[in-house]
Design an enzyme around this catalytic site. Structure first.
Site, short mmCIF file in Angstrom:
data_model
loop_
_atom_site.label_atom_id
_atom_site.label_comp_id
_atom_site.label_asym_id
_atom_site.label_seq_id
_atom_site.Cartn_x
_atom_site.Cartn_y
_atom_site.Cartn_z
N LYS A 109 11.82 92.16 57.64
CA LYS A 109 12.58 90.93 57.83
C LYS A 109 12.08 89.76 56.98
O LYS A 109 12.86 88.87 56.64
CB LYS A 109 12.58 90.54 59.30
CG LYS A 109 13.53 91.44 60.10
CD LYS A 109 13.83 90.84 61.45
CE LYS A 109 15.00 91.55 62.12
NZ LYS A 109 14.68 92.92 62.53
N GLU A 131 18.66 81.85 64.88
CA GLU A 131 18.75 82.38 66.24
C GLU A 131 17.99 83.71 66.27
O GLU A 131 17.81 84.35 65.23
CB GLU A 131 20.20 82.55 66.66
CG GLU A 131 20.80 83.91 66.46
CD GLU A 131 20.92 84.34 65.01
OE1 GLU A 131 20.54 85.50 64.74
OE2 GLU A 131 21.35 83.55 64.15
N SER A 402 11.08 100.75 58.52
CA SER A 402 11.48 99.33 58.51
C SER A 402 10.46 98.42 59.18
O SER A 402 10.36 97.25 58.86
CB SER A 402 12.86 99.16 59.16
OG SER A 402 12.86 99.65 60.49
C1 LIG Z 1 15.48 93.89 63.08
C2 LIG Z 1 14.98 95.23 62.77
C3 LIG Z 1 15.87 96.29 62.41
C4 LIG Z 1 17.35 96.14 62.43
O1 LIG Z 1 17.87 95.18 61.57
P1 LIG Z 1 18.70 95.61 60.28
O2 LIG Z 1 19.35 94.35 59.84
O3 LIG Z 1 19.68 96.64 60.71
O4 LIG Z 1 17.74 96.13 59.30
C5 LIG Z 1 15.33 97.51 62.06
N1 LIG Z 1 14.00 97.72 62.08
C6 LIG Z 1 13.13 96.76 62.41
C7 LIG Z 1 11.68 97.06 62.41
C8 LIG Z 1 13.59 95.48 62.78
O5 LIG Z 1 12.71 94.53 63.12
#
Ligand SMILES: *Cc1c(COP(=O)(O)O)cnc(C)c1O
Length: 434
Positions: A109, A131, A402
């Site tokens: 993020k 938000e 992610s």
């Molecule tokens: C917020 C988040 C997501 C989902 O958000 P996307 O916009 O779909 O990428 C996925 N993995 C993690 C670790 C997150 O914090």
């Protein structure tokens, strides 16, 4: 770029390929996308569109150079592409992990939050608002705002504040104000409305940082372009390590920002299969009467509609009412999805798959135990997919990690305790409650 640089990131070239032009001009992805916003927000949207074109696309005043430099020094990029030895053995194909969990803050993020807060600075804005639901986007935004010395206010539903105390504390530690939203059910939906309301009256000096590839143009293309660094690096790293492109790229999808970030540089490589893994929740069956979808699989099961400023695929009932979604991972728990992903799914370029809560939890434990990496519950869905469907994949698979799972440990204890999970540790140490 010097000859000795270990990873050649061909950012300029990749960014000019046809797949990356999509949506840049008018925010349209076939029938999806657009700018469905109230009149009061149009000036802000137009100003932002202009700034996106100048600073991000044309690198005016060296914006993109500064962004890259800050991603390196503050964020820790480039992020490794790591071979997963045990998973490669288990699935009988090469599995590589793009380790976004190692980015500062523990998830992808920051790529977007840093890009947008920096852009706000170039635009002469003096205040950041955002938000947040579970608090991940709020923490990334607060971190970026502290780093760039911008005042920051985060709107968060009151219920979410009570459920996510560590994240609320993180935002406050970084100097952000957290504004509780009491309307409705006190969750993300109400927090979004409240942030929109703030922006409509403060557009002169304020930028609203949206956290995924959703919302009105230019947000979907802008957030994609900031997150594209994931696949720009991964593509170069895969070529360097294996001499070839991967056969498959896998990423989980909530709004879809880590997903498009992982896909963007590969969209024009037609032989690379792209898999977007959504939260299948407890079941794909929908309870229309109750207005509840016990999943968040908007790409897989959703229908066309308008939400938060864009036309996209949504979880909605037959009257077009948005349904509540569900997932064990709060970051995937969203009724919509980015318009570009909706388009790429219709075009057959991206394959949507739904992985249920049980399989995601299995993926969570498997990656932790076999590779020494505790993933976020969102990320765990990608590993649930790998376990269930690896036989359909090619020889070289890149999976985007992610985020890391530290934020999810309480949820993981609770969810594991409810189930009989393969490879989970003995849970009896927790009986008596924790
Ligand atoms: C917020 C988040 C997501 C989902 O958000 P996307 O916009 O779909 O990428 C996925 N993995 C993690 C670790 C997150 O914090």
């Amino acid at each position: 770029m010097s000859e000795t640089e270990p990873t050649t990131i061909e950012t300029g070239e990749l960014s000019r390929r046809p797949g990356r032009q999509r949506g840049r001009e008018d925010g349209k992805f076939g029938r999806y996308g657009g700018q469905y916003v109230p009149e009061a927000l149009m000036p802000a949207i137009e100003e932002l569109t202009d700034a996106y074109e100048r600073y991000v696309l044309d690198n005016e005043d060296g914006f993109m150079d500064e962004f890259r430099e800050r991603l390196a020094d503050f964020g820790g990029r480039p992020i490794p592409l790591q071979r997963a030895d045990r998973l490669s053995e288990r699935y009988d194909r090469e599995v590589y992990l793009k380790r976004e969990d190692l980015l500062h803050g523990g998830a992808h993020k920051l790529n977007n939050a840093l890009g947008q807060v920096l852009l706000a600075k170039y635009m002469g804005k003096e205040r950041i608002i955002a938000e947040t639901g579970a608090g991940q986007h709020g923490t990334a935004t607060a971190m970026a705002a502290a780093h760039l010395d911008m005042p920051c206010e985060i709107y968060m539903g009151e219920r979410d504040i009570n459920r996510q105390r560590p994240n609320v504390f993180r935002m406050k530690l970084n100097g952000a104000e957290v504004n509780p939203v009491t309307a409705g059910r006190g969750t993300l939906k109400e927090a979004i409305s409240e942030t929109m309301r703030d922006w409509a009256t403060t557009v002169e000096n304020t930028h609203y940082v949206i956290g995924s590839i959703v919302g009105p143009h230019p947000f979907p293309v802008m957030v994609r372009d900031f997150q594209a660094v994931i696949s720009e690096e991964a593509r170069a790293q895969a070529i360097e390590k294996t001499g070839e492109l991967p056969t498959d790229v896998v990423a989980c999808a909530g709004g879809g920002s880590n997903t498009m970030g992982s896909f963007a540089a590969f969209v024009d490589d037609e032989d690379v299969a792209l898999h977007a893994v959504e939260a299948g929740g407890s079941t794909l069956e929908v309870d229309e009467e109750a207005g509840v979808a016990p999943n968040s699989a908007s790409l897989y099961t959703g229908e066309e509609g308008v939400l938060h400023g864009a036309r996209t695929k949504l979880l909605q009932d037959s009257d077009g009412q948005i349904m509540e979604s569900h997932s064990i991972s709060s970051g995937l728990d969203y009724a919509g999805v980015g318009p570009e992903l909706a388009y790429l799914v219709d075009e057959g370029r991206v394959s949507p798959v739904a992985v249920d809560d049980d399989a995601a939890l299995e993926g969570f434990h498997r990656l932790s135990r076999t590779e020494g990496i505790i993933p976020a519950l969102e990320t765990a869905h990608a590993f649930g997919f790998l376990e269930e469907r690896h036989e359909e994949l090619g020889e070289r698979v890149v999976v985007n990690v992610s985020g890391r799972g530290d934020k999810d440990l309480d949820a993981a204890i609770e969810e594991t305790d409810k189930r009989d999970v393969d490879e989970a540790p003995d849970m009896s140490m927790f009986t008596g409650g924790i």
